[in-house]
Design a protein around this motif. Structure first.
Motif, PDB file in Angstrom:
ATOM      1  N   ASN A 233       0.829  -1.210   0.000  1.00 39.86           N
ATOM      2  CA  ASN A 233       0.000   0.000   0.000  1.00 39.86           C
ATOM      3  C   ASN A 233       0.864   1.260   0.000  1.00 39.86           C
ATOM      4  O   ASN A 233       0.538   2.249  -0.652  1.00 39.86           O
ATOM      5  N   ARG A 234       1.946   1.224   0.774  1.00 38.10           N
ATOM      6  CA  ARG A 234       2.860   2.375   0.796  1.00 38.10           C
ATOM      7  C   ARG A 234       3.464   2.602  -0.577  1.00 38.10           C
ATOM      8  O   ARG A 234       3.585   3.744  -1.040  1.00 38.10           O
ATOM      9  N   LEU A 235       3.845   1.523  -1.243  1.00 37.07           N
ATOM     10  CA  LEU A 235       4.423   1.631  -2.581  1.00 37.07           C
ATOM     11  C   LEU A 235       3.404   2.197  -3.566  1.00 37.07           C
ATOM     12  O   LEU A 235       3.729   3.064  -4.383  1.00 37.07           O
ATOM     13  N   ILE A 236       2.172   1.750  -3.461  1.00 37.34           N
ATOM     14  CA  ILE A 236       1.109   2.256  -4.337  1.00 37.34           C
ATOM     15  C   ILE A 236       0.896   3.756  -4.092  1.00 37.34           C
ATOM     16  O   ILE A 236       0.779   4.544  -5.029  1.00 37.34           O
ATOM     17  N   ASP A 237       0.877   4.167  -2.818  1.00 41.77           N
ATOM     18  CA  ASP A 237       0.719   5.587  -2.495  1.00 41.77           C
ATOM     19  C   ASP A 237       1.870   6.420  -3.062  1.00 41.77           C
ATOM     20  O   ASP A 237       1.651   7.514  -3.606  1.00 41.77           O
ATOM     21  N   ILE A 238       3.077   5.911  -2.955  1.00 42.91           N
ATOM     22  CA  ILE A 238       4.240   6.622  -3.497  1.00 42.91           C
ATOM     23  C   ILE A 238       4.145   6.723  -5.011  1.00 42.91           C
ATOM     24  O   ILE A 238       4.426   7.783  -5.595  1.00 42.91           O
ATOM     25  N   GLU A 239       3.728   5.665  -5.668  1.00 45.84           N
ATOM     26  CA  GLU A 239       3.582   5.694  -7.130  1.00 45.84           C
ATOM     27  C   GLU A 239       2.507   6.697  -7.563  1.00 45.84           C
ATOM     28  O   GLU A 239       2.676   7.418  -8.552  1.00 45.84           O
ATOM     29  N   ILE A 240       1.431   6.763  -6.805  1.00 43.90           N
ATOM     30  CA  ILE A 240       0.362   7.726  -7.122  1.00 43.90           C
ATOM     31  C   ILE A 240       0.884   9.156  -6.962  1.00 43.90           C
ATOM     32  O   ILE A 240       0.662  10.011  -7.826  1.00 43.90           O
ATOM     33  N   LYS A 241       1.578   9.403  -5.871  1.00 42.46           N
ATOM     34  CA  LYS A 241       2.130  10.745  -5.643  1.00 42.46           C
ATOM     35  C   LYS A 241       3.142  11.115  -6.727  1.00 42.46           C
ATOM     36  O   LYS A 241       3.172  12.250  -7.201  1.00 42.46           O
ATOM     37  N   LEU A 242       3.957  10.160  -7.125  1.00 41.56           N
ATOM     38  CA  LEU A 242       4.945  10.403  -8.175  1.00 41.56           C
ATOM     39  C   LEU A 242       4.255  10.720  -9.500  1.00 41.56           C
ATOM     40  O   LEU A 242       4.646  11.657 -10.199  1.00 41.56           O
ATOM     41  N   ALA A 243       3.209   9.992  -9.827  1.00 36.63           N
ATOM     42  CA  ALA A 243       2.471  10.244 -11.065  1.00 36.63           C
ATOM     43  C   ALA A 243       1.836  11.633 -11.031  1.00 36.63           C
ATOM     44  O   ALA A 243       1.862  12.361 -12.031  1.00 36.63           O
ATOM     45  N   ASP A 244       1.289  12.017  -9.880  1.00 33.23           N
ATOM     46  CA  ASP A 244       0.704  13.355  -9.745  1.00 33.23           C
ATOM     47  C   ASP A 244       1.773  14.437  -9.907  1.00 33.23           C
ATOM     48  O   ASP A 244       1.538  15.455 -10.561  1.00 33.23           O
ATOM     49  N   GLN A 245       2.931  14.229  -9.336  1.00 32.73           N
ATOM     50  CA  GLN A 245       4.008  15.212  -9.453  1.00 32.73           C
ATOM     51  C   GLN A 245       4.523  15.307 -10.891  1.00 32.73           C
ATOM     52  O   GLN A 245       4.829  16.400 -11.369  1.00 32.73           O
ATOM     53  N   GLU A 246       4.621  14.185 -11.571  1.00 34.15           N
ATOM     54  CA  GLU A 246       5.037  14.205 -12.975  1.00 34.15           C
ATOM     55  C   GLU A 246       4.029  14.984 -13.814  1.00 34.15           C
ATOM     56  O   GLU A 246       4.413  15.772 -14.688  1.00 34.15           O
ATOM     57  N   ASN A 247       2.752  14.789 -13.538  1.00 34.17           N
ATOM     58  CA  ASN A 247       1.711  15.521 -14.240  1.00 34.17           C
ATOM     59  C   ASN A 247       1.825  17.022 -13.961  1.00 34.17           C
ATOM     60  O   ASN A 247       1.706  17.842 -14.874  1.00 34.17           O
TER      61      ASN A 247
END
Length: 67
Positions: free
Chosen positions: A5-19
């Motif tokens: 779950n932590r990894l998924i949250d980090i991936e979501i945050k990273l995708a948002d930051q890239e956007n």
């Protein structure tokens, strides 16, 4: 919270930051283009004013006819 779950949250945050970074880059690019357009417009206006001044067609400091 599990590691997955932590990894998924980090991936979501990273995708948002890239956007966000992509959006900011597009905004900066568009603003740079607009600045270039405005600088060209100002240069043309300045040249036009110089041409009018040199031709003796600049603003005249005389009273308008209604005075």
């Amino acid at each position: 919270m599990s590691d997955e779950n932590r990894l998924i949250d980090i991936e979501i945050k990273l995708a948002d930051q890239e956007n966000l970074v992509d959006t900011l880059n597009r905004t900066i690019y568009e603003q740079g283009r607009r600045i270039d357009q405005l600088e060209a417009m100002v240069a043309k206006l300045a040249e036009h004013m110089r041409t009018l001044r040199d031709a003796g067609q600049g603003p005249v400091n005389e009273r308008p006819p209604h005075y």
